[in-house]
Design an enzyme around this catalytic site. Structure first.
Site, PDB file in Angstrom:
ATOM      1  CB  CYS A 279      -0.946  -0.006   1.195  1.00 51.94           C
ATOM      2  SG  CYS A 279      -0.097  -0.278   2.753  1.00 51.94           S
ATOM      3  CD  GLU A 378      -3.406   0.799  -4.150  1.00 48.53           C
ATOM      4  OE1 GLU A 378      -4.596   0.442  -4.098  1.00 48.53           O
ATOM      5  OE2 GLU A 378      -2.671   0.843  -3.145  1.00 48.53           O
TER       6      GLU A 378
END
Ligand code: NAD
Length: 471
Positions: A279, A378
């Site tokens: 992340c 992302e």
């Protein structure tokens, strides 16, 4: 093959109310390596009510006793560390050298830290005519991702137990096996029945049922921003506390006076660890235009040295993607980057010799405009965007031009220069000149990266209600 036919609820292994089992696939071999129950709403109901019944007694248990259980769990994990690392390697595909350090040693340190912090629950603050007490928030539901499965689990479980909360845990469907091993350890330390409950199953069913449940006081979710929004929506009608730990698109700002070799090599490795499924991955490298060509050469040379291979081989730096669907997503983004006009420097596909397993070669894109989708979204794969900037004001603007704000990094000629820039980046973390992860410091996101904090004292605070008593 690891097969778990039962769920751990109310201190025992129970026959699930749902029907069927979910298969766990080894992403390196594409073979089935495990099976766990597909939990149902009836299992959520049993688990939540067990946690509810256990709550009052557990919350009143002296903090030193709770700390003792956490320490015992750390010892269990240490005893089975090699087995746990190997199970996570098998279900996730992260090379075993990293699994041992990041997925097992880190969680042991995290448990030990919260054993030490449990005593904070006894502190009473005096303000004017008030005494302010800390109390456990209640029954907590944890919904976890697959990329750092045990690390995420312990980041929630350790502070929750320290605070006096009881929990229902739902692991990701891709990587549930570590959670069943953890339940075995919980059983082995004799944690009181109902304090820890495990229900595996699909997010949209088990996860949402937990988020909705009126007897759940708090839900702590780690995962994608889209699923986090759905969890928050499901939780809203019952006004429970919702802690979200979501995605990122983090910048590494390298200044003109930085040690370019060290900075670029660090940046490449940071993204490629766990095949980019991190992340906090520093997926946007911001480079001074005056040194851009030089930086591209260093990045490409470094990328070509990274060994991709069988995650069970200690020589492998990166393994496969966690799943076939994740590989598809990443390859789609790589195609999109080319369509958007970014220049592929290396990687971009599954290399020869990796026909079995969900592998994607480490990929570099040069000449990336920060407004491109590959720089805004992302990707969650081994893909690094190299973005030039004209001056530091523009570099900061680019760093902050993102819907996310989870992490960031600066590599500068001095610590002071780095600190001055770090304070201007809107993100929950900033790593200067390769500073390491700190389990005592709060971790969490700004903007659409979330609203919670894990680790350290702030991580404990997520599980605490405060009561003011006037006298
Ligand atoms: P995901 O959102 O697909 O799934 C996460 C968990 O949520 C899984 O257990 C899943 O079953 C469950 N879920 C899915 N839909 C749900 C719904 N509608 N209701 C309730 N639960 C639901 O994420 P993932 O692919 O497992 O993990 C990758 C994502 O996690 C990335 O975006 C990554 O950045 C993020 N992440 C964030 C952090 C952090 O601390 N901020 C840490 C690790 C991973």
């Amino acid at each position: 093959m690891r097969e778990y036919a039962r769920l751990y609820i109310d201190g025992a292994w129970r026959v699930p109310g749902g029907e069927g089992m979910a298969e766990v696939i080894d992403p390196a071999t594409e073979q089935v390596i495990g099976r766990v129950p597909l939990g149902a709403e009836a299992d959520v109901e049993r688990a939540v009510m067990a946690a509810r019944r256990a709550f009052d007694g557990w919350a009143r248990t002296p903090s030193s006793v709770r700390a003792g259980y956490i320490t015992a769990l750390a010892a269990q994990l240490r005893n089975r560390a090699a087995e746990m690392a190997s199970v996570i390697t098998d279900e996730l595909g992260m090379p075993v050298q990293w699994c041992q350090a990041v997925q097992v040693e880190g969680p042991i340190a995290g448990l030990e830290q919260y054993a030490g912090l449990a005593g904070l629950m006894d502190e009473v603050r005096e303000v004017g005519n008030s005494l302010v007490y800390r109390e456990a928030v209640g029954v907590c539901a944890f919904i976890n991702p697959w990329n750092y499965p045990l690390h995420q689990m312990i980041g929630k479980l350790a502070p929750a137990l320290a605070a006096g909360c009881t929990v229902v845990v739902k692991p990701s469907q891709e990587t549930p096996l570590h959670a069943f091993m953890l339940a075995e350890m919980i059983e082995a330390i004799g944690l009181p029945a109902g304090v820890f409950n495990l229900v595996s199953g699909p997010g949209a069913k088990v996860g949402e049922a937990l988020a909705r449940h009126p007897q759940v006081d708090m839900v702590s979710f780690t995962g994608s921003t889209g699923a986090g929004v759905r969890v928050a929506q499901a939780a809203a009608p019952t006004v429970k506390r919702v802690c979200l730990e979501l995605g990122g698109k983090s910048p590494l700002l390298i200044t003109a006076d930085a040690d370019l070799h060290a900075a670029v090599r660090h940046g490449v490795q940071d993204v490629m660890i766990n095949s980019g499924q991190t992340c906090t991955a520093l997926t946007r490298m911001l480079l001074p235009a005056s040194r851009y060509a030089e930086a591209l050469e260093i990045a490409e040379a470094e990328t070509r040295t990274l060994v991709m291979g069988d995650p069970r081989d200690p020589a492998s730096f990166l393994g496969p993607m966690c799943s076939a669907s994740q590989r598809r997503t990443v390859l789609d983004y790589i195609r999109l980057g080319q369509e958007e006009g970014a220049r592929l420097l290396c990687g971009g596909d599954t290399p020869a010799g990796f026909e079995r397993g969900f592998y994607v070669a480490p990929t570099l894109f040069a000449d990336v405009d920060n407004r491109m989708r590959i720089a805004q979204e992302e990707i969650f794969g081994p893909v690094l965007c190299l973005i030039p900037y004209a001056d530091e004001a523009q570099a900061l603007a680019l760093a902050n031009d993102s819907p996310f704000g989870l992490s960031s990094a600066v590599w500068a000629g001095s610590r002071e220069h780095g600190l001055a820039l770090a304070r201007q980046i809107r993100a929950g973390q900033c790593f200067i000149n390769g500073g390491g992860f700190n389990y005592q410091a709060p971790f969490g996101g700004y903007k659409q990266s979330g609203n919670g904090r894990e680790w350290g004292e702030e991580g404990l605070a997520e599980f605490v209600e405060v009561k003011a008593v006037q006298c």
